[in-house]
Design a protein around this motif. Sequence first.
Motif, PDB file in Angstrom:
ATOM      1  N   ALA A  36      -4.332 112.437  79.729  1.00 54.37           N
ATOM      2  CA  ALA A  36      -3.636 111.737  78.727  1.00 54.37           C
ATOM      3  C   ALA A  36      -2.854 113.561  78.613  1.00 54.37           C
ATOM      4  O   ALA A  36      -3.244 114.267  79.165  1.00 54.37           O
ATOM      5  CB  ALA A  36      -4.233 112.271  77.292  1.00 54.37           C
ATOM      6  N   ARG A  37      -1.441 113.802  78.075  1.00 54.77           N
ATOM      7  CA  ARG A  37      -1.157 114.626  77.592  1.00 54.77           C
ATOM      8  C   ARG A  37      -0.669 114.960  76.699  1.00 54.77           C
ATOM      9  O   ARG A  37       0.070 113.776  75.887  1.00 54.77           O
ATOM     10  CB  ARG A  37       0.156 115.136  78.975  1.00 54.77           C
ATOM     11  CG  ARG A  37       1.422 114.375  78.942  1.00 54.77           C
ATOM     12  CD  ARG A  37       2.091 114.624  79.727  1.00 54.77           C
ATOM     13  NE  ARG A  37       3.392 114.107  80.001  1.00 54.77           N
ATOM     14  CZ  ARG A  37       4.865 114.493  79.177  1.00 54.77           C
ATOM     15  NH1 ARG A  37       4.496 115.993  79.210  1.00 54.77           N
ATOM     16  NH2 ARG A  37       5.369 113.884  79.161  1.00 54.77           N
ATOM     17  N   VAL A  38      -0.341 115.723  75.691  1.00 53.68           N
ATOM     18  CA  VAL A  38       0.336 115.504  74.523  1.00 53.68           C
ATOM     19  C   VAL A  38       1.615 116.291  74.733  1.00 53.68           C
ATOM     20  O   VAL A  38       1.617 117.450  74.991  1.00 53.68           O
ATOM     21  CB  VAL A  38      -0.650 117.389  73.348  1.00 53.68           C
ATOM     22  CG1 VAL A  38       0.305 117.201  72.209  1.00 53.68           C
ATOM     23  CG2 VAL A  38      -1.874 116.108  73.215  1.00 53.68           C
ATOM     24  N   ASN A  40       5.982 116.297  72.372  1.00 56.18           N
ATOM     25  CA  ASN A  40       6.430 115.716  71.368  1.00 56.18           C
ATOM     26  C   ASN A  40       5.319 115.268  70.245  1.00 56.18           C
ATOM     27  O   ASN A  40       5.999 114.300  69.446  1.00 56.18           O
ATOM     28  CB  ASN A  40       7.355 114.481  71.600  1.00 56.18           C
ATOM     29  CG  ASN A  40       8.612 115.312  73.182  1.00 56.18           C
ATOM     30  OD1 ASN A  40       8.588 116.265  72.682  1.00 56.18           O
ATOM     31  ND2 ASN A  40       8.639 114.505  74.332  1.00 56.18           N
ATOM     32  N   ALA A  42       2.640 113.749  70.113  1.00 61.61           N
ATOM     33  CA  ALA A  42       1.933 112.063  70.509  1.00 61.61           C
ATOM     34  C   ALA A  42       1.660 112.485  72.098  1.00 61.61           C
ATOM     35  O   ALA A  42       1.512 113.267  72.656  1.00 61.61           O
ATOM     36  CB  ALA A  42       3.829 111.538  71.018  1.00 61.61           C
ATOM     37  N   LEU A  43       0.694 111.200  72.067  1.00 64.02           N
ATOM     38  CA  LEU A  43      -0.564 111.214  73.246  1.00 64.02           C
ATOM     39  C   LEU A  43       0.527 110.157  74.201  1.00 64.02           C
ATOM     40  O   LEU A  43       0.743 109.535  73.831  1.00 64.02           O
ATOM     41  CB  LEU A  43      -1.364 110.954  73.157  1.00 64.02           C
ATOM     42  CG  LEU A  43      -2.876 110.641  73.653  1.00 64.02           C
ATOM     43  CD1 LEU A  43      -2.990 112.512  74.035  1.00 64.02           C
ATOM     44  CD2 LEU A  43      -3.684 109.599  73.296  1.00 64.02           C
ATOM     45  N   GLU A  44       0.259 111.168  75.153  1.00 61.84           N
ATOM     46  CA  GLU A  44       1.023 109.617  76.640  1.00 61.84           C
ATOM     47  C   GLU A  44      -0.977 110.007  77.398  1.00 61.84           C
ATOM     48  O   GLU A  44      -0.962 110.709  77.744  1.00 61.84           O
ATOM     49  CB  GLU A  44       1.868 110.138  76.883  1.00 61.84           C
ATOM     50  CG  GLU A  44       3.233 110.429  75.686  1.00 61.84           C
ATOM     51  CD  GLU A  44       4.529 111.386  76.660  1.00 61.84           C
ATOM     52  OE1 GLU A  44       4.580 112.035  77.841  1.00 61.84           O
ATOM     53  OE2 GLU A  44       5.498 111.398  75.972  1.00 61.84           O
ATOM     54  N   PRO A  45      -0.930 108.532  77.947  1.00 58.31           N
ATOM     55  CA  PRO A  45      -1.034 107.210  76.567  1.00 58.31           C
ATOM     56  C   PRO A  45      -0.871 107.669  75.658  1.00 58.31           C
ATOM     57  O   PRO A  45      -1.906 108.095  75.583  1.00 58.31           O
ATOM     58  CB  PRO A  45      -1.153 106.329  78.101  1.00 58.31           C
ATOM     59  CG  PRO A  45      -2.666 106.759  77.770  1.00 58.31           C
ATOM     60  CD  PRO A  45      -1.879 108.054  78.461  1.00 58.31           C
ATOM     61  N   SER A  46       0.283 106.552  74.802  1.00 52.70           N
ATOM     62  CA  SER A  46      -0.632 106.655  73.224  1.00 52.70           C
ATOM     63  C   SER A  46      -1.784 105.519  73.151  1.00 52.70           C
ATOM     64  O   SER A  46      -2.310 106.307  71.632  1.00 52.70           O
ATOM     65  CB  SER A  46       0.308 105.825  72.744  1.00 52.70           C
ATOM     66  OG  SER A  46       0.222 104.229  72.522  1.00 52.70           O
ATOM     67  N   THR A  47      -2.577 104.924  73.911  1.00 49.14           N
ATOM     68  CA  THR A  47      -3.783 104.792  73.152  1.00 49.14           C
ATOM     69  C   THR A  47      -5.051 105.103  74.450  1.00 49.14           C
ATOM     70  O   THR A  47      -4.576 105.101  76.238  1.00 49.14           O
ATOM     71  CB  THR A  47      -4.286 103.328  73.419  1.00 49.14           C
ATOM     72  OG1 THR A  47      -3.735 102.160  74.336  1.00 49.14           O
ATOM     73  CG2 THR A  47      -3.334 102.635  72.149  1.00 49.14           C
ATOM     74  N   GLY A 114      -2.731 109.274  68.497  1.00 50.16           N
ATOM     75  CA  GLY A 114      -2.680 108.024  69.167  1.00 50.16           C
ATOM     76  C   GLY A 114      -4.534 107.810  68.506  1.00 50.16           C
ATOM     77  O   GLY A 114      -5.142 108.021  68.148  1.00 50.16           O
TER      78      GLY A 114
END
Length: 121
Positions: A36-38, A40, A42-47, A114
């Motif tokens: 995952a990456r943080v 803006n 937000a976590l990507e992916p968020s889940t 997330g």
Amino acid sequence: MPRLAVLVLGAWLAGCVTGGRPADVNCAEPTIRLAARVANDALEPSTLAACRGQRVSLTVSVAQDGVFHIHGYDAESKEVRIGESVTFDFAADHSGQFVVELHNTAHPSGLSLGIFTVYEP
């Protein structure tokens, strides 16, 4: 009641009864590798998801300095630096949904990024 409405309602109720674990969550694997990456705030992916009993290897890259952690798995808190990746290795030993958070000077009480979900196998 129209037939289509009955079919949709039946499918929805079946999902509620069975718990609705997504098809891409494979509980048969002893270890799951997540990335995952943080960005803006937000976590990507968020889940993120695993199954109880699995070993989790989660690699996170960040665009902000701070302390990254998953509530309920707080022993796994780690300091993170802009542009770096950090890997968390832990056992998913209890099921549920857990907030993924970043604490930093802009968000000292924590920024919710997330959700980490641990399903029953």
